[in-house]
Design a protein around this motif. Structure first.
Motif, PDB file in Angstrom:
ATOM      1  N   GLN A  91     -10.656 -14.724   1.437  1.00  0.00           N
ATOM      2  CA  GLN A  91     -10.616 -13.293   1.658  1.00  0.00           C
ATOM      3  C   GLN A  91      -9.709 -12.978   2.842  1.00  0.00           C
ATOM      4  OE1 GLN A  91     -11.927 -11.156  -0.329  1.00  0.00           O
ATOM      5  NE2 GLN A  91     -13.280 -12.443  -1.559  1.00  0.00           N
ATOM      6  N   GLY A  92      -8.926 -11.928   2.707  1.00  0.00           N
ATOM      7  CA  GLY A  92      -8.088 -11.488   3.812  1.00  0.00           C
ATOM      8  C   GLY A  92      -6.868 -12.349   4.048  1.00  0.00           C
ATOM      9  N   LEU A  93      -6.485 -13.177   3.076  1.00  0.00           N
ATOM     10  CA  LEU A  93      -5.321 -14.038   3.253  1.00  0.00           C
ATOM     11  C   LEU A  93      -4.053 -13.206   3.387  1.00  0.00           C
ATOM     12  CD1 LEU A  93      -6.038 -16.826   0.611  1.00  0.00           C
ATOM     13  CD2 LEU A  93      -6.173 -17.036   3.087  1.00  0.00           C
ATOM     14  N   GLU A  94      -3.179 -13.638   4.270  1.00  0.00           N
ATOM     15  CA  GLU A  94      -1.887 -12.971   4.418  1.00  0.00           C
ATOM     16  C   GLU A  94      -0.996 -13.327   3.227  1.00  0.00           C
ATOM     17  OE1 GLU A  94      -0.851 -10.857   6.753  1.00  0.00           O
ATOM     18  OE2 GLU A  94      -2.846 -10.880   7.672  1.00  0.00           O
ATOM     19  N   GLU A 107      -5.575  -6.724  -2.667  1.00  0.00           N
ATOM     20  CA  GLU A 107      -5.767  -5.703  -1.643  1.00  0.00           C
ATOM     21  C   GLU A 107      -4.491  -5.431  -0.854  1.00  0.00           C
ATOM     22  OE1 GLU A 107      -7.586  -8.534  -1.845  1.00  0.00           O
ATOM     23  OE2 GLU A 107      -9.288  -7.669  -2.960  1.00  0.00           O
ATOM     24  N   ARG A 108      -3.545  -6.346  -0.919  1.00  0.00           N
ATOM     25  CA  ARG A 108      -2.293  -6.213  -0.168  1.00  0.00           C
ATOM     26  C   ARG A 108      -1.255  -5.491  -1.015  1.00  0.00           C
ATOM     27  NH1 ARG A 108      -2.917  -7.977   5.253  1.00  0.00           N
ATOM     28  NH2 ARG A 108      -4.513  -9.613   5.249  1.00  0.00           N
ATOM     29  N   PRO A 109      -0.330  -4.764  -0.386  1.00  0.00           N
ATOM     30  CA  PRO A 109       0.699  -4.062  -1.160  1.00  0.00           C
ATOM     31  C   PRO A 109       1.746  -5.020  -1.708  1.00  0.00           C
ATOM     32  CG  PRO A 109       1.071  -3.759   1.197  1.00  0.00           C
ATOM     33  CD  PRO A 109      -0.245  -4.472   1.065  1.00  0.00           C
ATOM     34  N   ALA A 110       2.333  -4.643  -2.819  1.00  0.00           N
ATOM     35  CA  ALA A 110       3.430  -5.420  -3.392  1.00  0.00           C
ATOM     36  C   ALA A 110       4.649  -5.320  -2.492  1.00  0.00           C
ATOM     37  CB  ALA A 110       3.760  -4.907  -4.784  1.00  0.00           C
ATOM     38  N   LEU A 111       5.508  -6.325  -2.591  1.00  0.00           N
ATOM     39  CA  LEU A 111       6.740  -6.340  -1.809  1.00  0.00           C
ATOM     40  C   LEU A 111       7.875  -5.886  -2.721  1.00  0.00           C
ATOM     41  CD1 LEU A 111       7.994  -7.042   0.936  1.00  0.00           C
ATOM     42  CD2 LEU A 111       8.389  -9.345   0.081  1.00  0.00           C
ATOM     43  N   ASP A 118       6.838 -10.625  -7.463  1.00  0.00           N
ATOM     44  CA  ASP A 118       5.566 -10.373  -6.788  1.00  0.00           C
ATOM     45  C   ASP A 118       4.399 -10.719  -7.709  1.00  0.00           C
ATOM     46  OD1 ASP A 118       4.272  -8.699  -4.361  1.00  0.00           O
ATOM     47  OD2 ASP A 118       3.215  -8.200  -6.216  1.00  0.00           O
ATOM     48  N   PHE A 119       3.443 -11.475  -7.181  1.00  0.00           N
ATOM     49  CA  PHE A 119       2.219 -11.798  -7.907  1.00  0.00           C
ATOM     50  C   PHE A 119       1.002 -11.416  -7.073  1.00  0.00           C
ATOM     51  CE2 PHE A 119       4.975 -15.127  -9.936  1.00  0.00           C
ATOM     52  CZ  PHE A 119       4.910 -14.617 -11.226  1.00  0.00           C
ATOM     53  N   ALA A 120       0.010 -10.833  -7.729  1.00  0.00           N
ATOM     54  CA  ALA A 120      -1.280 -10.551  -7.094  1.00  0.00           C
ATOM     55  C   ALA A 120      -2.297 -11.545  -7.649  1.00  0.00           C
ATOM     56  CB  ALA A 120      -1.715  -9.118  -7.381  1.00  0.00           C
ATOM     57  N   ILE A 121      -2.803 -12.415  -6.796  1.00  0.00           N
ATOM     58  CA  ILE A 121      -3.762 -13.446  -7.197  1.00  0.00           C
ATOM     59  C   ILE A 121      -5.013 -13.299  -6.327  1.00  0.00           C
ATOM     60  CG2 ILE A 121      -4.194 -15.905  -7.480  1.00  0.00           C
ATOM     61  CD1 ILE A 121      -2.007 -14.957  -9.324  1.00  0.00           C
TER      62      ILE A 121
END
Length: 301
Positions: A91-94, A107-111, A118-121
């Motif tokens: 959780q909360g990984l950069e 939870e982080r924005p796409a680049l 860009d991948f959201a995992i």
């Protein structure tokens, strides 16, 4: 995991114990072993941790202690609360950058940069969020392959975990056939969820991903869809050595093999097994204590 056994020792001692674990063919698979440095500013201070469901018996403690050839350091046993430690630890990984890839939790924005994939995992019970050196190294090596003109029409990701490496291959070679497999049945749902989240189609056609549950290469589906231009396996050194002949047989002549999950101290044994199987080294990369290998099957004469 309900219980944990911990041992602190210098880096070399822990690495030797990890190698002994890899060579222990009769090791109980319910005892999960990992080693790491205690802190970035203390690179020589390492910890070996063993997780298991039941309270460790004397036999279990003796098996862990036996990994230390010169005598085991003190073993600490503790009961853990009922928590999914893998998910919580992620959780909360950069976000990370590896080659052209940007990997983040949802939870982080796409680049949104030109040329960035860009991948959201999300954090999950499956390995492969991109943050471990082995996964990030594989992503960087895939990007290097693409830059060097590698063409992939058919690929396989063995031990896929979250599906990330298979997704990355399809992003680089969008018309390729692709199959991903894992020995852990939980990965089937994880890969399906991650594929939907990242716009990866599940199916058997070009540009789509087939997912199967199987140990190593032991799957009729993997065999039927081969041979492959690219096989990827980010697992452990022991299985990589054992599977080297299967990897070679699954590749077309001149095909590419991407291996990770091996410590730098294990690289020589892995490369020797691959050399015996007719695979030659094309490039290597080191990330922290881990080696990432790009090998090729010898072309047909």
């Amino acid at each position: 995991m309900s219980w944990k056994v911990t041992a602190h020792a210098p880096r070399g001692v822990i690495e030797a114990a990890l190698l002994a674990h890899e060579d222990a063919l009769d090791w109980n698979p319910d005892i999960i072993i990992a080693g790491s440095e205690v802190a970035e500013d203390r690179p020589d201070d390492w910890v070996l941790e063993a997780w298991l469901e039941a309270r460790p018996t004397a036999a279990v403690r003796n098996a862990i202690a036996a990994l230390f050839a010169a005598g085991a350091p003190p073993l600490t046993v503790e009961r853990l609360p009922d928590t999914d430690w893998l998910t919580q630890s992620q959780q909360g990984l950069e976000p990370i950058r590896a080659g052209c890839f940007h990997v983040r939790t949802p939870e982080r924005p796409a680049l949104a940069e030109p040329g960035v994939i860009d991948f959201a995992i999300p954090a999950s019970r499956a390995f492969g969020t991109g943050h471990h050196e082995t996964t990030a190294g594989c992503l960087a090596m895939l990007a290097a392959m693409k830059q060097r003109g590698v063409i992939v029409r058919n690929c396989a990701d063995i031990g896929t975990g979250t599906g990330l490496l298979a997704f990355a291959a399809l992003a680089l070679w969008p018309r390729a056939l692709a199959i991903a497999s894992d020995i852990d049945a939980v990965c089937g749902a994880v890969v399906a969820d991650n594929a939907a989240r990242n716009g990866i189609a599940i199916g058997a056609r070009a540009g789509e991903l087939v997912m199967t549950i199987a140990p190593g290469m032991d799957s009729p589906l993997i065999a039927a869809r081969g041979p492959y231009d690219l096989v990827m396996a980010n697992i452990l050194a022991g299985p990589l050595i054992a599977l080297a002949p299967d990897f070679a047989r699954a590749l077309v002549p001149g095909g590419h093999l991407l291996l990770a999950g091996l410590l730098t101290g294990q690289e020589a044994k892995v490369r020797a097994a691959c050399r015996r199987a007719g695979l030659r080294l094309a490039a290597r990369m080191v990330r922290g204590d881990w080696s990432i290998l790009w090998l090729r099957r010898r072309p047909a004469r």
